[in-house]
Motif scaffolding. Structure first.
Motif, short mmCIF file in Angstrom:
data_model
loop_
_atom_site.label_atom_id
_atom_site.label_comp_id
_atom_site.label_asym_id
_atom_site.label_seq_id
_atom_site.Cartn_x
_atom_site.Cartn_y
_atom_site.Cartn_z
N MET A 13 1.01 -1.14 0.18
CA MET A 13 0.17 0.24 -0.24
C MET A 13 1.21 1.17 0.10
N ASP A 14 2.04 1.34 0.56
CA ASP A 14 2.46 2.29 1.06
C ASP A 14 3.37 2.38 -0.80
N GLU A 15 4.07 1.33 -1.26
CA GLU A 15 4.29 1.74 -2.15
C GLU A 15 3.63 2.35 -3.66
N GLN A 16 2.22 1.82 -3.55
CA GLN A 16 1.47 1.92 -4.15
C GLN A 16 1.55 3.27 -4.17
N ILE A 17 0.81 4.02 -2.70
CA ILE A 17 0.66 5.76 -2.65
C ILE A 17 1.64 6.39 -3.22
N GLN A 18 3.29 5.78 -2.41
CA GLN A 18 3.96 6.83 -3.37
C GLN A 18 4.63 6.33 -4.84
N TYR A 19 3.96 5.14 -5.39
CA TYR A 19 3.78 5.50 -7.35
C TYR A 19 2.70 6.75 -7.89
N GLN A 20 1.73 6.86 -6.54
CA GLN A 20 0.32 7.55 -6.69
C GLN A 20 1.50 9.36 -7.10
N ASP A 21 1.79 8.90 -5.06
CA ASP A 21 1.92 10.47 -5.59
C ASP A 21 3.22 10.94 -7.06
N LEU A 22 3.90 9.58 -6.93
CA LEU A 22 4.87 10.46 -8.34
C LEU A 22 4.43 10.58 -9.97
N VAL A 23 3.28 10.03 -10.07
CA VAL A 23 2.46 9.99 -11.44
C VAL A 23 1.60 11.30 -10.67
N GLU A 24 0.79 11.87 -9.32
CA GLU A 24 0.32 13.03 -9.61
C GLU A 24 1.50 14.07 -9.55
N LYS A 25 2.51 14.07 -9.43
CA LYS A 25 3.68 14.68 -9.26
C LYS A 25 3.72 15.22 -11.09
N PHE A 26 4.20 13.84 -11.68
CA PHE A 26 5.24 13.62 -12.63
C PHE A 26 3.49 14.72 -13.74
N GLN A 27 2.28 14.55 -13.36
CA GLN A 27 1.46 14.76 -14.52
C GLN A 27 0.84 16.42 -14.22
N LEU A 28 1.37 17.08 -13.21
CA LEU A 28 1.89 18.19 -12.82
C LEU A 28 2.95 18.81 -13.08
N ASN A 73 4.31 17.73 -15.97
CA ASN A 73 4.07 17.95 -17.56
C ASN A 73 2.86 19.32 -18.12
N LYS A 74 2.14 19.02 -16.91
CA LYS A 74 0.70 20.45 -17.07
C LYS A 74 1.70 21.49 -16.87
N ALA A 75 2.74 21.75 -16.64
CA ALA A 75 3.57 22.99 -16.00
C ALA A 75 3.65 23.55 -17.88
N ILE A 76 4.66 22.29 -17.88
CA ILE A 76 5.55 22.15 -18.91
C ILE A 76 4.89 22.71 -20.45
N CYS A 77 3.83 21.69 -20.51
CA CYS A 77 2.77 22.33 -22.33
C CYS A 77 1.97 23.57 -21.43
N ASP A 78 1.95 24.32 -19.91
CA ASP A 78 1.31 25.24 -19.68
C ASP A 78 1.33 26.71 -20.23
N VAL A 79 3.51 26.07 -20.61
CA VAL A 79 4.25 27.29 -21.02
C VAL A 79 4.25 27.65 -21.90
N PRO A 80 4.39 27.18 -23.16
CA PRO A 80 4.98 27.04 -24.15
C PRO A 80 3.08 28.21 -24.68
N HIS A 81 1.62 27.18 -24.16
CA HIS A 81 1.11 28.20 -24.62
C HIS A 81 0.37 29.16 -24.46
N LYS A 82 0.98 29.66 -23.27
CA LYS A 82 0.95 30.99 -22.36
C LYS A 82 1.66 32.11 -23.19
N GLU A 83 3.20 31.27 -23.96
CA GLU A 83 3.93 31.99 -24.76
C GLU A 83 3.63 32.38 -26.36
N LEU A 84 2.85 31.59 -26.31
CA LEU A 84 2.05 31.91 -28.02
C LEU A 84 0.90 32.69 -27.73
N GLY A 85 0.13 33.11 -26.06
CA GLY A 85 -0.80 33.66 -26.29
C GLY A 85 0.05 35.27 -26.21
#
Length: 120
Positions: free
Chosen positions: A85-100, A102-114
């Motif tokens: 369960m601890d490993e699963q929680i750590q994995y989910q935390d990593l996935v959420e961190k990666f998604q955040l 990734n979203k931040a990286i994707c948002d930067v070019p959109h803002k610059e384009l804007g």
């Protein structure tokens, strides 16, 4: 002089006394044998009681050991589940961190384009 009748009576009494003495000896012998048998049985019963107590103690110890083993096994299984369960929680935390990230990286070019579109 002792008459023949008296001799017969005396002989009869003597035989009766002999029979009674033999009977008394037999009673004494049987009583001694009975006491010996009872003593042997009491010894045997005491030995059986002791063996039974040892067997019960062994079974009790065996049961305690079995319960300890079951408890340890359950504890090990629970610890493994907690680790999973601890490993699963750590994995989910990593996935959420990666998604955040990734979203931040994707948002930067959109803002610059804007900004670039606004600048034009």
């Amino acid at each position: 002089a002792v008459s023949d009748a008296h001799v017969g009576e005396i002989e009869e009494i003597r035989q009766t006394l002999e029979q009674q003495n033999k009977y008394k000896e037999l009673v004494v012998t049987l009583t001694q044998e009975k006491e010996a048998i009872c003593a042997a049985h009491f010894k045997e019963l005491a030995k059986m009681r002791e063996e039974l107590e040892q067997l019960n103690q062994f079974k009790e110890n065996d049961l305690v050991n079995t319960l300890k083993q079951v408890k340890e096994k359950m504890s090990d299984e629970n610890n493994k589940k907690l680790e999973q369960m601890d490993e699963q929680i750590q994995y989910q935390d990593l996935v959420e961190k990666f998604q955040l990230e990734n979203k931040a990286i994707c948002d930067v070019p959109h803002k610059e384009l804007g900004k670039m579109q606004q600048d034009q």
